[in-house]
Design a protein around this motif. Sequence first.
Motif, short mmCIF file in Angstrom:
data_model
loop_
_atom_site.label_atom_id
_atom_site.label_comp_id
_atom_site.label_asym_id
_atom_site.label_seq_id
_atom_site.Cartn_x
_atom_site.Cartn_y
_atom_site.Cartn_z
N SER A 184 0.84 -1.21 0.08
CA SER A 184 0.11 0.03 -0.10
C SER A 184 0.86 1.34 0.15
O SER A 184 0.53 2.19 -0.53
CB SER A 184 -0.90 0.01 1.13
OG SER A 184 -1.76 -1.10 1.22
N GLN A 229 -5.75 -2.20 2.76
CA GLN A 229 -6.57 -3.39 2.09
C GLN A 229 -7.80 -3.73 3.15
O GLN A 229 -8.88 -3.60 3.09
CB GLN A 229 -6.09 -4.51 1.35
CG GLN A 229 -6.76 -5.44 0.79
CD GLN A 229 -7.68 -6.55 1.71
OE1 GLN A 229 -8.64 -6.98 1.24
NE2 GLN A 229 -6.95 -7.14 2.69
N ASN A 255 -10.65 -1.71 1.45
CA ASN A 255 -11.29 -2.76 0.75
C ASN A 255 -12.43 -3.29 1.49
O ASN A 255 -13.50 -3.76 1.10
CB ASN A 255 -10.32 -3.71 0.21
CG ASN A 255 -11.02 -4.50 -0.88
OD1 ASN A 255 -11.85 -4.43 -1.75
ND2 ASN A 255 -10.64 -6.18 -0.58
N GLU A 276 -9.60 -10.64 -0.80
CA GLU A 276 -8.27 -10.82 -1.10
C GLU A 276 -7.64 -11.76 -0.05
O GLU A 276 -7.36 -11.27 0.88
CB GLU A 276 -7.34 -9.47 -1.35
CG GLU A 276 -5.71 -9.97 -1.90
CD GLU A 276 -5.22 -8.67 -2.44
OE1 GLU A 276 -5.10 -8.41 -3.57
OE2 GLU A 276 -4.71 -7.94 -1.31
N SER A 281 -0.45 -9.18 -1.68
CA SER A 281 -1.43 -8.24 -2.59
C SER A 281 -1.38 -8.13 -4.05
O SER A 281 -0.28 -7.71 -4.43
CB SER A 281 -1.44 -6.94 -1.81
OG SER A 281 -2.64 -6.19 -2.32
N ALA A 284 -5.93 -5.94 -5.02
CA ALA A 284 -6.17 -4.81 -4.12
C ALA A 284 -5.08 -3.51 -4.57
O ALA A 284 -5.18 -2.51 -4.52
CB ALA A 284 -5.92 -4.91 -2.67
N THR A 288 -6.12 0.00 -6.02
CA THR A 288 -5.88 1.08 -5.18
C THR A 288 -5.07 2.20 -6.08
O THR A 288 -5.57 3.23 -6.01
CB THR A 288 -4.66 0.92 -4.01
OG1 THR A 288 -5.41 0.07 -3.03
CG2 THR A 288 -4.31 2.17 -3.32
#
Length: 475
Positions: A184, A229, A255, A276, A281, A284, A288
Amino acid sequence: DTEVITHLIDKHLAEGDSLVDACRRAFMRLDGAHAIAVISKREPDKIVAVRLGNAGGVIVGLGQGENFLASDIPAILEHTQQMVFLEDQELAIITAGGVSFMRLDGTPIEKQAQHIGWDPVSAVKGQYRHFMQKEIYEQPQSIQDTIRGRIDFLTGQVSLESLPLTAEEARAINRLVIVACGTSAYAGLVGKFIIEKLARLQVEVDYASEFRYRDPLIDEHTVVLAITQSGETVDTLAAMEEGRQKGARLWSIVNVQGSMAHRISDGVILMHAGPEIGVASTKAFTATLTDLLLLGMYLGQLRGTLSGEQSRELAAALARLPDLAGDVLQDGYNDYDSLVSLYHRHEDFLFLGRGINYPIALEGALKLKEISYIHAEGYPAGEMKHGPIALIDENMPVVSIVTQDNVYDKMMSQIEQVRARKGIVISLINEGDRAVAEKSDHVLTIPRAHPLIMPIISVIPLQLLAYHMAVWRGA
């Protein structure tokens, strides 16, 4: 910790407390973040669960004549789609016949169940060998789902209903700080390029695990954007709390509907990626990146920095995006097995990228590390001469992201430097780019696309490279 907590509960049981009261008294003495579930031989038909602080998720699933407890939605999705999320200092008493909730001090509370709209079928592997493989191939659909209903493809106008903002409020924002962990955080780095370009807004990206330890400079004109996520990442929640205490506006890209990050945010963008389950990941991440592009357009339109013509151009690019992702995933588009068969025994890889594709190099290296257990490093290509170049020899595969963008010539120069040191050049290129192909030992191709959606397409072959490498290594 677990053994200490058990002895503490047992001490209160020995004093004559019921299981619930013994648990409450024990939990009230604990410091730190905890998600705890307790069962006892004395009351075997009962589970007592609690969430303390920014611990992982504690989810109660409601069924007919049965109830469930889990830390994540997919674990119980096949049994129920009605779920309750515990918050800090909340306790659940679960039996087959019902569920009750209270605060840690014993005060009863009512909590509303949320309907989770995920398809239970999406939480099983189906025809795929592994969840990661399944989730990679779901990306055209998850990208389409995250775009759907958020953009007018004729005008290019973006609407984010769960992130309400006036033009005046948008112009009053002077800084956006993205906090996230792992994959992320790399998505956030791509978002920095996008938002600064489209909205002309200063963006910083911080690891959530480090954010609160340096007394960050934040005020009421700052937005803290959390990317998570699960919506339950402990460090990210702590970073959000730091932002809240300093007066920032809190937004999140998340998410899991109903998760803690979702609940505490002033505005939210749901990924709509579906469950997920794979540890690494994939869908996701691309969802994103898509959401960050929508956010950049939304802010640019509100702040008056994005023209109608630019909006329509980006809308047209987004309309093509699911199909482009599908093209990359077609059988035979790239031959991963032939490539992986040559290099799956190598223990070191280097990934290079520049500009908006530098975070994709980081993400490609991360995927290879966490799935194949191969040491891999992502590096900004322009910095290669400041140290990493010393590592390149005939045993070092170097994956270079060389798309036709504003740093194309610079990346060509980096390939020449790798070749001069006899490194193994694996290039990710746009279709038909013979110039780079002739200078590379191997190529992976992607379709041509708008520069701001190129990272979403570029990462897919790197996900598949890591996946096939892991399969070949038996990881």
